[in-house]
Motif scaffolding. Structure first.
Motif, short mmCIF file in Angstrom:
data_model
loop_
_atom_site.label_atom_id
_atom_site.label_comp_id
_atom_site.label_asym_id
_atom_site.label_seq_id
_atom_site.Cartn_x
_atom_site.Cartn_y
_atom_site.Cartn_z
N TYR A 225 0.83 -1.21 0.00
CA TYR A 225 0.00 0.00 0.00
C TYR A 225 0.87 1.26 0.00
CZ TYR A 225 -3.25 3.59 1.60
OH TYR A 225 -4.00 4.75 1.72
N SER A 226 1.91 1.25 0.83
CA SER A 226 2.78 2.42 0.91
C SER A 226 3.42 2.73 -0.43
CB SER A 226 3.87 2.19 1.97
OG SER A 226 4.80 3.25 1.97
N THR A 227 3.96 1.72 -1.09
CA THR A 227 4.63 1.97 -2.38
C THR A 227 3.62 2.43 -3.45
OG1 THR A 227 4.48 -0.36 -3.07
CG2 THR A 227 6.48 0.33 -1.90
N LEU A 228 2.41 1.89 -3.40
CA LEU A 228 1.39 2.31 -4.35
C LEU A 228 0.99 3.77 -4.13
CD1 LEU A 228 -0.86 -0.89 -4.33
CD2 LEU A 228 0.61 -0.12 -6.21
N ARG A 229 0.83 4.15 -2.86
CA ARG A 229 0.50 5.54 -2.54
C ARG A 229 1.63 6.47 -2.99
NH1 ARG A 229 -2.98 7.37 1.51
NH2 ARG A 229 -1.98 9.38 1.08
N GLN A 230 2.85 6.06 -2.72
CA GLN A 230 4.00 6.87 -3.13
C GLN A 230 3.99 7.10 -4.65
OE1 GLN A 230 7.88 5.55 -1.56
NE2 GLN A 230 6.76 4.36 -0.04
N ARG A 231 3.69 6.04 -5.37
CA ARG A 231 3.68 6.15 -6.83
C ARG A 231 2.53 7.03 -7.32
NH1 ARG A 231 5.78 4.22 -11.39
NH2 ARG A 231 4.40 3.73 -13.16
N LEU A 232 1.36 6.86 -6.74
CA LEU A 232 0.22 7.66 -7.15
C LEU A 232 0.45 9.15 -6.88
CD1 LEU A 232 -2.86 5.54 -6.02
CD2 LEU A 232 -2.31 6.23 -8.35
N GLU A 233 1.07 9.44 -5.75
CA GLU A 233 1.30 10.83 -5.36
C GLU A 233 2.60 11.39 -5.91
OE1 GLU A 233 1.02 10.84 -1.12
OE2 GLU A 233 -1.06 10.12 -1.10
N ASP A 234 3.36 10.53 -6.63
CA ASP A 234 4.66 10.91 -7.17
C ASP A 234 5.54 11.51 -6.06
OD1 ASP A 234 6.65 11.18 -9.05
OD2 ASP A 234 5.94 13.12 -9.79
N ARG A 235 5.58 10.76 -4.94
CA ARG A 235 6.31 11.23 -3.76
C ARG A 235 7.08 10.06 -3.14
NH1 ARG A 235 4.99 11.80 1.75
NH2 ARG A 235 2.99 10.78 1.30
N PRO A 236 8.09 9.55 -3.88
CA PRO A 236 8.82 8.38 -3.37
C PRO A 236 9.59 8.70 -2.08
CG PRO A 236 9.23 8.71 -5.71
CD PRO A 236 8.54 9.94 -5.21
N PHE A 237 9.51 7.78 -1.15
CA PHE A 237 10.32 7.86 0.08
C PHE A 237 10.53 6.44 0.57
CE2 PHE A 237 5.92 8.01 1.46
CZ PHE A 237 5.88 7.22 2.59
N LEU A 238 11.46 6.28 1.49
CA LEU A 238 11.74 4.96 2.06
C LEU A 238 10.89 4.77 3.30
CD1 LEU A 238 13.40 2.33 2.18
CD2 LEU A 238 15.13 3.59 3.47
N ASP A 239 9.96 3.84 3.25
CA ASP A 239 9.06 3.59 4.37
C ASP A 239 9.52 2.33 5.12
OD1 ASP A 239 6.97 3.90 6.09
OD2 ASP A 239 5.39 3.48 4.63
N ASN A 240 9.35 2.32 6.42
CA ASN A 240 9.67 1.15 7.23
C ASN A 240 8.38 0.56 7.78
OD1 ASN A 240 10.67 -0.82 8.91
ND2 ASN A 240 11.68 0.57 10.34
N CYS A 241 7.93 -0.51 7.16
CA CYS A 241 6.70 -1.18 7.60
C CYS A 241 7.00 -2.40 8.46
CB CYS A 241 5.87 -1.59 6.37
SG CYS A 241 5.34 -0.19 5.37
N TYR A 242 8.20 -2.43 9.03
CA TYR A 242 8.61 -3.52 9.92
C TYR A 242 9.35 -2.92 11.13
CZ TYR A 242 10.19 -8.40 10.80
OH TYR A 242 10.41 -9.66 11.32
N PRO A 243 8.75 -1.91 11.77
CA PRO A 243 9.46 -1.18 12.84
C PRO A 243 9.71 -2.02 14.08
CG PRO A 243 7.16 -0.52 12.77
CD PRO A 243 7.39 -1.38 11.57
#
Length: 364
Positions: A225-243
């Motif tokens: 979901y995070s990568t899809l949102r990043q792509r849709l918003e054209d706002r790539p960042f490195l997310d940590n979904c395993y904190p």
């Protein structure tokens, strides 16, 4: 309160996605979780999950496996390796042992192990024999191997090292003309050791969305979901979904052992070739434990293999995410888990083995 897998799926389905988004999952453990849970069929059809170069058994060079076989057959040693490595085939004539398992069947003392602690125990139990640890793996397993040496390995324990770093293979794909994916789900186990920051180059150098994921459905779907949102918003960042386990810096003690004992070198990946700065070699202070120093003759060119896959085997393209396992002509025909032709059908982290066990088998 964290979301359930069902809730993450609902959020993904609500996104206004383009016709197709290709997401590469690097880790073999991720691929196993995805296929066991049937996430590909649960996600919208325009989301394509691509298994990537996340199986160390699959990319271990053929000449390293051949070297281990020949040392075990011709020297009075005990050779130990992680269990999956025993069945990895090399491309030799039918009259020769084509795996460590076959070499053991004709008399070589070869033993499967599950951890470096088990290797040390075997070496201590046999002080009159050399014990050679054929250690293939990514950072997750190579760091404990380094710790084994740093903490004082027995003198009779030698290392036949075939360790690899994960990120350089992804960097190679991204530097190519056709990387084959739009987003990246980075490996949780590797990031636990090395830290999430190791994957920042994906975003900063290539402008591609990235997220580190764990191994349950919730973490994987959160990363997707995070990568899809990043792509849709054209706002790539490195997310940590395993904190729960992954921090920016990783495990300092594990990394200290890794880099005190080993240095980063250029290394060959089976069927792919040499990837710069993608392997580990023992530093000079630890070379008394280097099996390649003691048994240098087994590295002669005449003893090496070209490193190619067997004829018709497409494991290299599977590893690079260029094709799915079922697109290999040998899959399910000549190549099965009982009679593997290529390494991707051997390991529990190999995409072909995973797909055979959980996804698609050819029609009878």
């Amino acid at each position: 309160m964290s979301l359930t897998a069902r809730q993450w799926l609902q959020k993904i389905r609500q996104l206004s996605l383009p016709k197709k988004v290709r997401i590469m999952n690097v880790c073999g453990g991720h691929e196993r979780s995805i296929t066991q849970a049937g996430l590909r069929t649960a996600l919208p059809d325009n989301i394509e999950l691509i298994p990537g170069p996340g199986c160390p058994v699959c990319v271990c060079p053929e000449e390293d496996v051949y070297e281990a076989i020949q040392i075990a057959l011709n020297e009075d040693v005990i050779l130990v390796a992680f269990g999956d490595m025993l069945r990895v085939p090399v491309n030799v004539s039918k009259s020769e042992a084509r795996s460590l398992e076959e070499a053991r069947a004709i008399g070589a003392d070869i033993r499967p192990v599950a951890s470096p602690a088990e290797v040390v125990r075997i070496a201590n139990e046999h002080p009159d024999k050399e014990v050679i640890f054929f250690a293939a793996g990514f950072e997750t397993t190579t760091a404990p191997v380094a710790a084994m040496l740093a903490e004082g390995a027995p003198d009779n324990l030698l290392l036949l090292l075939s360790g690899r770093l994960t990120w350089p293979a992804v960097a190679m794909l991204l530097a190519s003309d056709e990387p084959g994916f739009d987003c990246l789900v980075a490996p949780g186990h590797v990031a636990t050791v090395m830290g999430s920051e190791e994957w920042r180059f994906v975003v900063e150098q290539h402008n591609i969305p990235a997220a580190v994921a764990g191994f349950n459905n919730e973490s994987l779907l959160a990363a997707i979901y995070s990568t899809l949102r990043q792509r849709l918003e054209d706002r790539p960042f490195l997310d940590n979904c395993y904190p729960e386990l992954v921090s920016k810096a990783g495990n300092p003690r594990a990394k200290q052992h890794l880099y005190n004992v080993m240095e980063v070198i250029d290394a060959k990946w089976r069927g792919i070739g040499v990837i710069p700065s993608s392997g580990f070699g023992l530093r000079e202070a630890w070379q008394p434990h280097d099996a390649r120093q003691k048994y240098a003759s087994y590295q002669d060119e005449a003893r090496k293999r070209a490193g190619k896959m067997p004829p018709g085997c497409d494991c290299a393209r599977v590893v690079l995410g260029k094709i799915y396992p079922t697109e290999c002509k040998l899959y399910g025909a000549a190549c099965t888990p009982r009679h593997p032709i290529g390494p991707c059908m051997v390991s529990d982290e190999g995409a072909c083995r995973i797909w055979w066990s959980h996804v698609r088998k050819p029609a009878a």
